[in-house]
Scaffold this active site. Structure first.
Site, PDB file in Angstrom:
ATOM      1  NE  ARG A  71       2.462  -4.543  11.120  1.00  0.00           N
ATOM      2  CZ  ARG A  71       3.465  -4.441  10.245  1.00  0.00           C
ATOM      3  NH1 ARG A  71       4.634  -4.996  10.495  1.00  0.00           N
ATOM      4  NH2 ARG A  71       3.291  -3.776   9.126  1.00  0.00           N
ATOM      5  CE  LYS A  84      -1.878  -0.986   3.949  1.00  0.00           C
ATOM      6  NZ  LYS A  84      -1.099  -2.205   4.321  1.00  0.00           N
ATOM      7  NE  ARG A  94       6.810  -0.224   9.798  1.00  0.00           N
ATOM      8  CZ  ARG A  94       5.681  -0.148   9.120  1.00  0.00           C
ATOM      9  NH1 ARG A  94       5.655   0.472   7.953  1.00  0.00           N
ATOM     10  NH2 ARG A  94       4.568  -0.681   9.579  1.00  0.00           N
ATOM     11  NE  ARG A 147      -4.083  -0.531  10.347  1.00  0.00           N
ATOM     12  CZ  ARG A 147      -3.013  -0.139   9.674  1.00  0.00           C
ATOM     13  NH1 ARG A 147      -2.951   1.054   9.170  1.00  0.00           N
ATOM     14  NH2 ARG A 147      -2.019  -0.960   9.509  1.00  0.00           N
ATOM     15  NE  ARG A 190       8.170  -2.484   6.044  1.00  0.00           N
ATOM     16  CZ  ARG A 190       6.873  -2.298   6.233  1.00  0.00           C
ATOM     17  NH1 ARG A 190       6.146  -1.655   5.330  1.00  0.00           N
ATOM     18  NH2 ARG A 190       6.272  -2.763   7.304  1.00  0.00           N
TER      19      ARG A 190
HETATM   20  P1  AP5 Z   1       4.966  -1.552   1.794  1.00  0.00           P
HETATM   21  O1  AP5 Z   1       4.567  -0.771   0.594  1.00  0.00           O
HETATM   22  O2  AP5 Z   1       5.786  -0.871   2.832  1.00  0.00           O
HETATM   23  O3  AP5 Z   1       3.692  -2.301   2.410  1.00  0.00           O
HETATM   24  P2  AP5 Z   1       2.426  -1.718   3.179  1.00  0.00           P
HETATM   25  O4  AP5 Z   1       1.238  -2.395   2.632  1.00  0.00           O
HETATM   26  O5  AP5 Z   1       2.442  -0.226   3.173  1.00  0.00           O
HETATM   27  O6  AP5 Z   1       2.757  -2.324   4.595  1.00  0.00           O
HETATM   28  P3  AP5 Z   1       2.828  -1.674   6.033  1.00  0.00           P
HETATM   29  O7  AP5 Z   1       3.520  -2.724   6.862  1.00  0.00           O
HETATM   30  O8  AP5 Z   1       3.472  -0.330   6.046  1.00  0.00           O
HETATM   31  O9  AP5 Z   1       1.337  -1.557   6.344  1.00  0.00           O
HETATM   32  P4  AP5 Z   1       0.629  -1.527   7.684  1.00  0.00           P
HETATM   33  O10 AP5 Z   1      -0.724  -1.204   7.251  1.00  0.00           O
HETATM   34  O11 AP5 Z   1       0.777  -2.709   8.549  1.00  0.00           O
HETATM   35  O12 AP5 Z   1       1.469  -0.422   8.476  1.00  0.00           O
HETATM   36  P5  AP5 Z   1       1.183   1.103   8.805  1.00  0.00           P
HETATM   37  O13 AP5 Z   1       2.441   1.824   8.671  1.00  0.00           O
HETATM   38  O14 AP5 Z   1      -0.021   1.597   8.095  1.00  0.00           O
HETATM   39  O15 AP5 Z   1       5.774  -2.844   1.261  1.00  0.00           O
HETATM   40  C1  AP5 Z   1       6.324  -3.767   2.151  1.00  0.00           C
HETATM   41  C2  AP5 Z   1       7.694  -4.231   1.615  1.00  0.00           C
HETATM   42  O16 AP5 Z   1       7.501  -4.934   0.397  1.00  0.00           O
HETATM   43  C3  AP5 Z   1       8.670  -3.103   1.290  1.00  0.00           C
HETATM   44  O17 AP5 Z   1       9.957  -3.558   1.583  1.00  0.00           O
HETATM   45  C4  AP5 Z   1       8.484  -2.883  -0.210  1.00  0.00           C
HETATM   46  O18 AP5 Z   1       9.666  -2.390  -0.813  1.00  0.00           O
HETATM   47  C5  AP5 Z   1       8.145  -4.285  -0.689  1.00  0.00           C
HETATM   48  N1  AP5 Z   1       7.218  -4.350  -1.815  1.00  0.00           N
HETATM   49  C6  AP5 Z   1       6.075  -3.631  -1.972  1.00  0.00           C
HETATM   50  N2  AP5 Z   1       5.424  -4.008  -3.087  1.00  0.00           N
HETATM   51  C7  AP5 Z   1       6.165  -4.999  -3.646  1.00  0.00           C
HETATM   52  C8  AP5 Z   1       6.004  -5.816  -4.805  1.00  0.00           C
HETATM   53  N3  AP5 Z   1       4.967  -5.719  -5.635  1.00  0.00           N
HETATM   54  N4  AP5 Z   1       6.945  -6.744  -5.052  1.00  0.00           N
HETATM   55  C9  AP5 Z   1       8.001  -6.901  -4.240  1.00  0.00           C
HETATM   56  N5  AP5 Z   1       8.223  -6.156  -3.127  1.00  0.00           N
HETATM   57  C10 AP5 Z   1       7.299  -5.223  -2.831  1.00  0.00           C
HETATM   58  O19 AP5 Z   1       0.758   0.975  10.355  1.00  0.00           O
HETATM   59  C11 AP5 Z   1       1.697   0.638  11.340  1.00  0.00           C
HETATM   60  C12 AP5 Z   1       1.003   0.649  12.708  1.00  0.00           C
HETATM   61  O20 AP5 Z   1       0.495   1.972  12.992  1.00  0.00           O
HETATM   62  C13 AP5 Z   1      -0.228  -0.277  12.841  1.00  0.00           C
HETATM   63  O21 AP5 Z   1       0.133  -1.603  13.155  1.00  0.00           O
HETATM   64  C14 AP5 Z   1      -1.003   0.422  13.981  1.00  0.00           C
HETATM   65  O22 AP5 Z   1      -0.415   0.143  15.230  1.00  0.00           O
HETATM   66  C15 AP5 Z   1      -0.771   1.908  13.674  1.00  0.00           C
HETATM   67  N6  AP5 Z   1      -1.825   2.468  12.791  1.00  0.00           N
HETATM   68  C16 AP5 Z   1      -1.647   3.008  11.543  1.00  0.00           C
HETATM   69  N7  AP5 Z   1      -2.824   3.410  11.042  1.00  0.00           N
HETATM   70  C17 AP5 Z   1      -3.764   3.137  11.964  1.00  0.00           C
HETATM   71  C18 AP5 Z   1      -5.174   3.303  12.020  1.00  0.00           C
HETATM   72  N8  AP5 Z   1      -5.867   3.828  10.995  1.00  0.00           N
HETATM   73  N9  AP5 Z   1      -5.822   2.886  13.149  1.00  0.00           N
HETATM   74  C19 AP5 Z   1      -5.163   2.359  14.193  1.00  0.00           C
HETATM   75  N10 AP5 Z   1      -3.815   2.158  14.201  1.00  0.00           N
HETATM   76  C20 AP5 Z   1      -3.128   2.549  13.092  1.00  0.00           C
END
Ligand code: AP5
Length: 217
Positions: free
Chosen positions: A175, A19, A164, A92, A131
């Site tokens: 997660r 994402k 991270r 979420r 990552r």
């Molecule tokens: P990446 O693009 O970083 O993946 P992502 O889907 O963004 O994954 P996240 O882990 O960042 O999502 P998340 O939703 O768990 O975390 P968030 O930061 O929102 O890609 C991942 C890896 O794969 C990278 O190394 C990339 O290079 C690689 N890659 C990508 N696409 C690829 C492809 N096609 N092929 C090969 N490699 C690829 O949230 C973190 C924490 O914050 C949550 O756990 C929670 O505690 C809190 N939080 C955030 N938002 C909320 C909310 N709305 N409500 C409550 N808590 C929240």
């Protein structure tokens, strides 16, 4: 927000589906603002703000930060937006989705499409274990699929890359569980509204990019 109605997209999907990576590229290509709640929270943690101090513990455990905090955070951010937007990582929970709908109505803005980017568990686990992120400018890499030019050094700003905190295998497992328990309900929520579009997030980064762009435009 004011003037002509502003519209936006949600990128929904499990952790590691891509994402954030895709939101970054597509927002630039389409001239949209990217609102990534995970990035905002991580910055708050780094700066040791009140929000950061509360959020840190939830994030380290792989749990969601409480809805009320997230809703006020997004409300404040959306108010400053003057162009179309991509919401990455928000909403979420159904409560957040309902809150978002109310906020957008108040601002005269609308949700165009919700893009569900899904990927297989093993693909997710492999991606997250490799990552690396830049603690300074936030750039995201993958040691296998999107490596930095120089060994674990950020191409953009030269800082040393880090893993991270929540990418440890046991936290990734939690997660994924939290995604299934709380976030997956949004698939039905937005499908019932007729604005959910699913994209296969498995496979090459450019292929996924093309699939998403096709659905968005
Ligand atoms: P990446 O693009 O970083 O993946 P992502 O889907 O963004 O994954 P996240 O882990 O960042 O999502 P998340 O939703 O768990 O975390 P968030 O930061 O929102 O890609 C991942 C890896 O794969 C990278 O190394 C990339 O290079 C690689 N890659 C990508 N696409 C690829 C492809 N096609 N092929 C090969 N490699 C690829 O949230 C973190 C924490 O914050 C949550 O756990 C929670 O505690 C809190 N939080 C955030 N938002 C909320 C909310 N709305 N409500 C409550 N808590 C929240």
């Amino acid at each position: 927000m004011s003037g002509a109605p502003i519209s936006g997209f949600i990128f929904l999907g499990p952790p590691g589906a891509g994402k954030g990576t895709q939101a970054e590229i597509i927002a630039k290509k389409l001239g949209l603002a990217k609102i990534a709640t995970g990035d905002i929270l991580r910055e708050a943690v780094r700066n040791k703000t009140r929000l950061g101090k509360i959020a840190e513990d939830y994030m380290k455990r792989g749990e969601l930060v409480p809805d009320d905090l997230m809703l006020s955070l997004v409300k404040e951010t959306l108010r400053k937006i003057k162009v179309g937007f991509i919401l990455d990582g928000f909403p979420r929970t159904v409560r957040q989705a309902e809150g978002l709908q109310k906020m957008l109505k108040e601002e005269g803005a609308e949700l165009k499409k919700v893009i569900l980017i899904d990927a297989q568990d093993q693909v997710i686990i492999d991606r997250l274990s490799k990552r690396r992120v830049c603690p300074k400018c936030g750039a995201v890499y993958n040691l296998i699929t999107n490596p930095p030019k120089n060994d674990e050094i950020c191409d953009r700003c030269g800082s040393e890359l880090v893993t991270r905190d929540d990418d440890r295998p046991e936290t990734v497992k939690r997660r994924l569980e939290v995604y299934r328990e709380k976030t997956q309900a949004l698939i039905k929520y937005y499908n019932d509204k007729g604005i959910l579009f699913e994209v296969d997030g498995n496979g090459d980064l450019n292929k996924v990019f093309e699939r998403i762009l096709e659905v968005m435009t």
